[in-house]
Design an enzyme around this catalytic site. Structure first.
Site, PDB file in Angstrom:
ATOM      1  CB  VAL A   1     113.611  65.359  77.021  1.00  0.00           C
ATOM      2  CG1 VAL A   1     114.572  65.755  75.906  1.00  0.00           C
ATOM      3  CG2 VAL A   1     114.018  66.009  78.327  1.00  0.00           C
ATOM      4  CE  LYS A   2     107.155  66.887  70.794  1.00  0.00           C
ATOM      5  NZ  LYS A   2     106.699  67.896  69.811  1.00  0.00           N
ATOM      6  CB  ILE A   3     114.185  61.581  72.148  1.00  0.00           C
ATOM      7  CG1 ILE A   3     114.671  62.056  73.521  1.00  0.00           C
ATOM      8  CG2 ILE A   3     115.262  60.826  71.382  1.00  0.00           C
ATOM      9  CD1 ILE A   3     115.984  62.800  73.541  1.00  0.00           C
TER      10      ILE A   3
ATOM     11  CB  THR B   1     110.755  71.522  75.282  1.00  0.00           C
ATOM     12  OG1 THR B   1     111.158  72.530  74.372  1.00  0.00           O
ATOM     13  CG2 THR B   1     111.849  71.229  76.285  1.00  0.00           C
TER      14      THR B   1
END
Ligand code: E4P
Length: 221
Positions: free
Chosen positions: A83-85, A57
């Site tokens: 975690v999408k960066i 996400t």
């Protein structure tokens, strides 16, 4: 190649998990928004509880400090959250800082081999090259996935897994598997299409007709 579902829709995710072939989920702000004005944290936690694997996400911040603090918070939501960066210099800096804290990063919005190389160097657990969006601007999106795999294979120390993303149709999925991509993240509709073949439907109908002609409605057990 593993399959992830590219959606934030709970019913679709439950179905994918029931099928037993989905080992992760990817979302993004657009996919979450499609579900309406939800409680973001609750939605992600619900998805994480359903899925037997990583759930990506995305952060909303555009500067590295903001990305890092959002990611630290998101990482507390569930054990399997990733975690999408977004790619770019801010994202690289954030990925490096988060990787040092053992927070898993999916380096997203990747459109080139150089970006994927930098994701690996920064310590991303996953990198997501966007195939369909490259195709949309007249480039060969799958070639980028193939080239990333080729480059990564030269350096066995790279542990970053490649997620073929922005998948638009079953042929994309097949092509991704041929490149050796670790994962393809597919929209629900593509997952349904992948299971379908007209000859399978025709075959089932013919077997049933032949059976009923002789046996009537009697089952074979
Ligand atoms: C997955 O990680 C991406 O967010 C997603 O595949 C993007 O797909 P789209 O280009 O169809 O929006």
């Amino acid at each position: 190649m593993r399959l992830f579902l590219d959606t934030a829709n709970i019913e679709h995710i439950k179905h994918g998990v029931r099928l037993g072939i989905i080992s992760g989920v990817t979302t993004n702000p657009s996919l979450v928004s499609k579900e309406g004005k939800v409680n973001y944290k609750k939605l992600v936690q619900e998805i994480c509880a359903i899925v037997p694997g990583p759930v990506s996400t995305e952060v909303i911040s555009q500067d590295s400090a903001g990305m890092i603090s959002e990611a630290r918070e998101i990482a507390t939501w569930a054990k399997n959250v990733v975690v999408k960066i977004p790619a770019g210099l801010e994202g690289i800096e954030a990925t490096h800082a988060l990787a040092k804290e053992k927070i898993k990063v999916n380096f997203t919005l990747c459109f080139s081999v150089n970006q994927a190389l930098m994701a690996a160097l920064a310590g991303a657990a996953y990198v997501s090259p966007f195939v369909g969006r490259l195709d949309d601007i007249g480039k060969n999106g799958m070639q980028v996935v193939e080239d990333i795999m080729l480059v990564y294979k030269q350096y066995p120390e790279i542990k970053t897994e490649v997620i073929a993303a922005s998948i638009r149709h079953p042929q994309h999925c097949l092509a991704a598997a041929k490149t050796g991509a670790h994962i393809a993240t597919v929209p629900y509709q593509v997952l349904l299409q992948m299971a379908k073949h007209p000859l399978t439907d025709i075959g089932i109908a013919r077997f049933n007709d032949d059976w009923r002609k002789v046996m009537g409605d009697v089952k074979n057990i």
